[in-house]
Motif scaffolding. Structure first.
Motif, PDB file in Angstrom:
ATOM      1  N   GLU A 169       0.671  -4.097   0.760  1.00  9.97           N
ATOM      2  CA  GLU A 169       0.961  -5.438   1.285  1.00  9.97           C
ATOM      3  C   GLU A 169       2.159  -5.413   2.232  1.00  9.97           C
ATOM      4  O   GLU A 169       2.246  -6.219   3.155  1.00  9.97           O
ATOM      5  CB  GLU A 169       1.134  -6.419   0.122  1.00  9.97           C
ATOM      6  CG  GLU A 169      -0.222  -6.668  -0.548  1.00  9.97           C
ATOM      7  CD  GLU A 169      -0.181  -7.518  -1.804  1.00  9.97           C
ATOM      8  OE1 GLU A 169       0.790  -8.277  -1.987  1.00  9.97           O
ATOM      9  OE2 GLU A 169      -1.133  -7.411  -2.602  1.00  9.97           O
ATOM     10  N   THR A 170       3.072  -4.459   2.036  1.00 12.73           N
ATOM     11  CA  THR A 170       4.156  -4.240   3.005  1.00 12.73           C
ATOM     12  C   THR A 170       3.574  -3.789   4.346  1.00 12.73           C
ATOM     13  O   THR A 170       4.000  -4.258   5.411  1.00 12.73           O
ATOM     14  CB  THR A 170       5.135  -3.177   2.476  1.00 12.73           C
ATOM     15  OG1 THR A 170       5.742  -3.664   1.274  1.00 12.73           O
ATOM     16  CG2 THR A 170       6.222  -2.860   3.494  1.00 12.73           C
ATOM     17  N   SER A 171       2.583  -2.893   4.299  1.00 13.14           N
ATOM     18  CA  SER A 171       1.925  -2.428   5.533  1.00 13.14           C
ATOM     19  C   SER A 171       1.221  -3.586   6.242  1.00 13.14           C
ATOM     20  O   SER A 171       1.237  -3.676   7.476  1.00 13.14           O
ATOM     21  CB  SER A 171       0.922  -1.311   5.227  1.00 13.14           C
ATOM     22  OG  SER A 171       1.578  -0.196   4.672  1.00 13.14           O
ATOM     23  N   LEU A 172       0.597  -4.486   5.460  1.00 13.63           N
ATOM     24  CA  LEU A 172      -0.033  -5.683   6.035  1.00 13.63           C
ATOM     25  C   LEU A 172       1.011  -6.549   6.740  1.00 13.63           C
ATOM     26  O   LEU A 172       0.798  -6.999   7.878  1.00 13.63           O
ATOM     27  CB  LEU A 172      -0.701  -6.517   4.937  1.00 13.63           C
ATOM     28  CG  LEU A 172      -2.080  -6.096   4.437  1.00 13.63           C
ATOM     29  CD1 LEU A 172      -2.446  -6.887   3.183  1.00 13.63           C
ATOM     30  CD2 LEU A 172      -3.142  -6.329   5.506  1.00 13.63           C
ATOM     31  N   ASN A 173       2.142  -6.780   6.066  1.00 15.04           N
ATOM     32  CA  ASN A 173       3.204  -7.617   6.648  1.00 15.04           C
ATOM     33  C   ASN A 173       3.761  -6.988   7.918  1.00 15.04           C
ATOM     34  O   ASN A 173       4.005  -7.677   8.917  1.00 15.04           O
ATOM     35  CB  ASN A 173       4.340  -7.826   5.630  1.00 15.04           C
ATOM     36  CG  ASN A 173       3.903  -8.673   4.450  1.00 15.04           C
ATOM     37  OD1 ASN A 173       2.980  -9.459   4.561  1.00 15.04           O
ATOM     38  ND2 ASN A 173       4.561  -8.516   3.318  1.00 15.04           N
TER      39      ASN A 173
END
Length: 378
Positions: A187-191
């Motif tokens: 989810e960090t990569s998505l952000n």
């Protein structure tokens, strides 16, 4: 662990991924700016060297299963995966995430512009076609061969043959992916992708892909240990059992042997206090999983530990290994340990692929993937 790694080597990756905070930290000199500096310095000094050819990496882990002593080898490969929104139905999660760890990971990524840990992805390949490609590569001497502090052996082989890479890409193209471990990182990569729409490199993140039907894939249970519940009394707790059968044992070993005999039609939860070793069991209703039953029925219903307290890890400690969980009660003053059976991979996949999520710490994929085995620099 952080302090030990820092002491071991000036080049230990912990300085980058989980650096030490200082009272003197400022906007321009803090744990994240130092992480970026370490990375730049190590590249400049030749401590880290970029591989000459692009490729995947076969990544094998040989390990002993806690509690059973069984020896297994988990086979996977490291590569870049496209960062996809969950709504696209390609990447599926099985757990909820917390905001704190994501903020920290995002700061490391913003400052270093690099991924150091892989997201642990499962894919369904009943035929084992990708595993056969990995077995062929793993005949030679590994580039990396290291044991971690739990005794797991980690081996790595580069895959640079264009034909093999193309074959693996073709085999993987139709696969759905399920996040086994690394939800916060994903989810960090998505952000980060959403923050940097013009950056093509931010469309990808580093993943280790493991066949969910591989015999080396092992899910362990994460047991719950409870402390500080006012007025706790195990006899009063057991009076609330109602539809549950209560089997009492004269030792923890006897309880462990009973839990080891699988009985999928029943929900079975071990209960250990300073003096009591009990197995609770009741008929499993359609689609029920043990962790939600424990949280809703027993922790919430019988003990009054609500969802907010669980989220804040108030009263509850998560422990790997039945002996370790029992020791928290028998040797370190915890009130009660609840021992669980591992969640079957089929149940986890069924829920995740249908868009559902499980409570935190429902699964423990053992062993962990090592950070820094490969680094993806954007």
């Amino acid at each position: 662990m952080q302090a030990r790694y820092v002491a071991q080597s000036p080049y230990n990756l912990v300085r980058v991924i989980l650096g030490q905070r200082r009272d003197s930290d400022t906007e321009s000199d803090n744990v994240y700016t130092r992480a970026a500096r370490y990375l730049e310095d190590w590249i400049r000094e030749g401590i880290l060297v970029r591989d000459p050819a692009p490729g995947f990496y076969a990544y094998f882990q040989d390990f002993e299963v806690p509690d059973s002593g069984e020896r297994l080898t988990r086979k996977g490969f490291i590569g870049l995966g496209k960062v996809e929104d969950y709504s696209a139905g390609i990447v599926h999660r099985h757990e909820q995430t917390l905001s704190g760890p994501k903020k920290d990971r995002l700061q490391v990524l913003r400052h270093t512009r690099a991924h150091f840990g892989q997201i642990f992805m499962l894919y369904p390949d009943r035929e084992g076609a990708v595993d056969r490609e990995l077995d062929a590569v793993a005949q030679g001497t590994p580039t990396l061969d290291v044991a971690d502090e739990y005794g797991a052996r980690h081996r790595l082989w580069p895959i640079t043959d264009p034909l093999r890479i193309a074959r693996m890409q073709e085999l993987m193209a139709p696969m759905k992916l399920l996040i086994a471990d690394g939800h916060h990182r994903y989810e960090t990569s998505l952000n980060y992708r959403d923050e940097n729409p013009g950056d093509a490199a931010a469309q990808f993140t580093m993943m280790t892909f493991v066949n969910m039907y591989s015999p080396g894939l092992k899910i362990l249970a994460t047991h719950r240990v409870v402390r500080g519940v006012e007025g706790f009394d195990v006899e009063e707790l057991l009076k609330k059992a109602g539809a549950w059968k209560v089997h009492k044992f004269d030792s923890i070993d006897a309880l462990k042997r009973a839990i080891a005999k699988a009985n999928p039609g029943w929900v079975r939860i071990g209960v250990v206090t300073a003096r009591v070793a009990v197995l609770l069991e009741r008929v499993r209703h359609d689609g029920e999983l043990d962790v939600p039953v424990l949280h809703q029925e027993i922790l919430g219903g019988w003990l009054g530990i609500n969802e907010e307290a669980v989220r804040d890890e108030k009263h509850i400690q998560y422990v790997r290994g039945m002996d370790a969980a029992a020791a928290e009660v028998r040797e370190r003053g915890a009130q009660v340990a609840f021992l669980l059976e591992p969640t079957p991979i089929e149940d986890m996949a069924r829920i995740a692929f249908a868009g559902g999520v499980m409570p935190q710490k429902s699964t423990d994929f053992y062993p962990k993937l090592l950070s820094g085995v490969t680094i993806y620099r954007l």
